[in-house]
Structures are given as C-alpha cells and as structure tokens.
Design a protein around this motif. Structure first.
Motif, PDB file in Angstrom:
ATOM      1  N   GLU A 121      -9.338  -2.992  -1.976  1.00  0.00           N
ATOM      2  CA  GLU A 121      -9.481  -2.439  -0.639  1.00  0.00           C
ATOM      3  C   GLU A 121      -9.411  -3.549   0.398  1.00  0.00           C
ATOM      4  O   GLU A 121      -9.905  -4.657   0.193  1.00  0.00           O
ATOM      5  CB  GLU A 121     -10.800  -1.683  -0.509  1.00  0.00           C
ATOM      6  N   VAL A 122      -8.788  -3.229   1.525  1.00  0.00           N
ATOM      7  CA  VAL A 122      -8.658  -4.178   2.627  1.00  0.00           C
ATOM      8  C   VAL A 122      -9.818  -3.942   3.587  1.00  0.00           C
ATOM      9  O   VAL A 122      -9.975  -2.840   4.127  1.00  0.00           O
ATOM     10  CB  VAL A 122      -7.308  -3.993   3.345  1.00  0.00           C
ATOM     11  N   ASN A 123     -10.608  -4.953   3.798  1.00  0.00           N
ATOM     12  CA  ASN A 123     -11.795  -4.815   4.643  1.00  0.00           C
ATOM     13  C   ASN A 123     -11.479  -5.089   6.114  1.00  0.00           C
ATOM     14  O   ASN A 123     -11.948  -6.058   6.711  1.00  0.00           O
ATOM     15  CB  ASN A 123     -12.896  -5.763   4.166  1.00  0.00           C
ATOM     16  N   ASP A 124     -10.628  -4.240   6.683  1.00  0.00           N
ATOM     17  CA  ASP A 124     -10.290  -4.397   8.096  1.00  0.00           C
ATOM     18  C   ASP A 124     -10.551  -3.113   8.876  1.00  0.00           C
ATOM     19  O   ASP A 124     -10.067  -2.941   9.993  1.00  0.00           O
ATOM     20  CB  ASP A 124      -8.829  -4.815   8.258  1.00  0.00           C
ATOM     21  N   GLY A 125     -11.327  -2.210   8.277  1.00  0.00           N
ATOM     22  CA  GLY A 125     -11.640  -0.947   8.930  1.00  0.00           C
ATOM     23  C   GLY A 125     -10.609   0.137   8.716  1.00  0.00           C
ATOM     24  O   GLY A 125     -10.794   1.274   9.152  1.00  0.00           O
ATOM     25  N   SER A 126      -9.513  -0.182   8.040  1.00  0.00           N
ATOM     26  CA  SER A 126      -8.443   0.806   7.842  1.00  0.00           C
ATOM     27  C   SER A 126      -8.636   1.628   6.571  1.00  0.00           C
ATOM     28  O   SER A 126      -7.957   2.638   6.386  1.00  0.00           O
ATOM     29  CB  SER A 126      -7.089   0.093   7.754  1.00  0.00           C
ATOM     30  N   TRP A 127      -9.536   1.198   5.685  1.00  0.00           N
ATOM     31  CA  TRP A 127      -9.744   1.840   4.392  1.00  0.00           C
ATOM     32  C   TRP A 127      -8.470   1.834   3.539  1.00  0.00           C
ATOM     33  O   TRP A 127      -8.283   2.658   2.673  1.00  0.00           O
ATOM     34  CB  TRP A 127     -10.244   3.290   4.562  1.00  0.00           C
ATOM     35  N   ARG A 128      -7.605   0.879   3.834  1.00  0.00           N
ATOM     36  CA  ARG A 128      -6.349   0.792   3.098  1.00  0.00           C
ATOM     37  C   ARG A 128      -6.588   0.178   1.718  1.00  0.00           C
ATOM     38  O   ARG A 128      -7.440  -0.703   1.562  1.00  0.00           O
ATOM     39  CB  ARG A 128      -5.361  -0.062   3.886  1.00  0.00           C
ATOM     40  N   ASP A 171      -4.561  -1.874  -1.184  1.00  0.00           N
ATOM     41  CA  ASP A 171      -3.349  -2.615  -1.514  1.00  0.00           C
ATOM     42  C   ASP A 171      -3.188  -2.712  -3.026  1.00  0.00           C
ATOM     43  O   ASP A 171      -4.175  -2.759  -3.769  1.00  0.00           O
ATOM     44  CB  ASP A 171      -3.393  -4.022  -0.920  1.00  0.00           C
ATOM     45  N   HIS A 203       0.853  -1.192   0.000  1.00  0.00           N
ATOM     46  CA  HIS A 203       0.000   0.000   0.000  1.00  0.00           C
ATOM     47  C   HIS A 203       0.886   1.239   0.000  1.00  0.00           C
ATOM     48  O   HIS A 203       2.117   1.155   0.187  1.00  0.00           O
ATOM     49  CB  HIS A 203      -0.945  -0.006   1.202  1.00  0.00           C
TER      50      HIS A 203
END
Length: 201
Positions: free
Chosen positions: A60-67, A69, A19
């Motif tokens: 998008e990474v679905n871990d609440g970070s809105w990151r 990759d 990212h």
C-alpha cells in the motif's frame, strides 16, 4: 491460457511497479479492450489472484490515496515468459491470447521468437491439412448435411492465412525489424536495469 493473465503480468513487468488503474489505462492505450476482452474487474481479480500465487507482490502507498502497487516476482517473471513462449508457438482458436503475445514478443531474443513462430507455422500446417482432410471426408459421407464441409473449409483457410502472415513476420524479424531483447535489454516488455524499462518505437 488466459490472455488477461499474460497482459497483466506483462504490464506490471514493463513499469516495474504498477497499480490497477495504471494497468487499465495501459490496456486502453493499446486498445486491448477491443482485441482481448479485458474488463476492469478482471484486471483487479488477476492482480489479487496472482499476488496470492506469489507471482506479484503488493504494498500500500501511504499517501492518502489508498492505492496498492504491485511488482512482479522472479516466479512471476518466469510465468510471464512461459505464457509468452507458449502463446507464440501454439495456435489457439481464441485470437486474444496470441494478440497478447504480440504485445510483448520483443521481450524475447530475436532468434528465439523466430524459432517459436516457425513452430507455430508447423502446427498451423498440420491443422490446415487435418481440416482439409475432414472437409473431404465429410463431403463423401454426408447425408443431407454436406454444407457442414464449409466449416472445415473455413478452418483450413484460416490456418492457411495464419501461415502466410506468420511467415511474413518471420521475414520481418530476420531482416532486423523491431528492437528485440538482445538488441537492447530495455526493449518493450523487457525489464531493464533498476526494473524501469524504456519504450522503443
């Protein structure tokens, strides 16, 4: 050629998945902000632009970070290698592109890098001779601006210095220094099995 483009593709390639913040931290660790003038905004611009070009994919990474990759595509890998080979073989007056290539040259086989650097030496020799001739011609026809020959002299001397340094690198490579792609497929800057390359000293 854009040094940022080569650096971003290379950084994503090294990690397999990366990212923007990871890429930025990688560049900071390398000191790239000093020798490549890479800015935070240019990293994200490059990631988004190259995604549109099909050189990277994003998810998008679905871990609440809105990151978000990024991974490199086959087209992106081909573009990375093209940029790397061009930067090694063809001198530019902007040092950041060659510096970016030096960050990743172990991604190529040893013999290929030697050949690319020999081509670079040939180009630098031509440049040195051309600038030296310009300096001599300028001195003969100058009319009160004979100091301009110093500019051509600087370019010729810079080319000569580049030739000497590049010959030294060729000698070091021929003596077996550095872990190259054909020594170990996980060499720095080279995708290994599973897309997770390891770093080597």
């Amino acid at each position: 050629m854009s040094a940022t483009r080569l650096l971003v593709l290379g950084a994503v390639r090294i990690h397999g998945t990366a990212h923007g913040y990871l890429v930025q931290n990688e560049f900071l660790a390398w000191g790239a902000h000093e020798w490549a003038n890479v800015k935070w905004g240019s990293i994200y611009h490059a990631l988004k632009h190259m995604t549109k070009q099909g050189l990277l994919t994003q998810h998008e990474v679905n871990d609440g970070s809105w990151r978000v990759d990024y991974t490199i595509t086959p087209d992106g890998d081909a573009e990375f290698l093209r940029l790397l080979r061009t930067a090694l073989a063809h001198p530019e007056h902007r040092p950041d592109t060659f510096a970016a290539a030096l960050a990743f040259f172990t991604a190529l086989p040893r013999a290929e890098v030697v050949d690319l650097l020999l081509a670079r030496i040939g180009a630098l020799e031509n440049e040195r001779d051309e600038k030296a001739k310009h300096a001599a011609d300028s001195a003969q026809r100058s009319h009160g601006v004979d100091h301009i020959t110093e500019l051509f002299g600087l370019w010729a001397t810079t080319a000569e210095s580049g030739i000497a340094w590049t010959r030294g690198l060729v000698d070091r490579l021929r003596s077996g220094q550095y872990v190259m792609a054909d020594d170990d497929p996980r060499a720095f800057g080279t995708l290994g099995s599973g897309g997770t390359p390891e770093r080597h000293p």
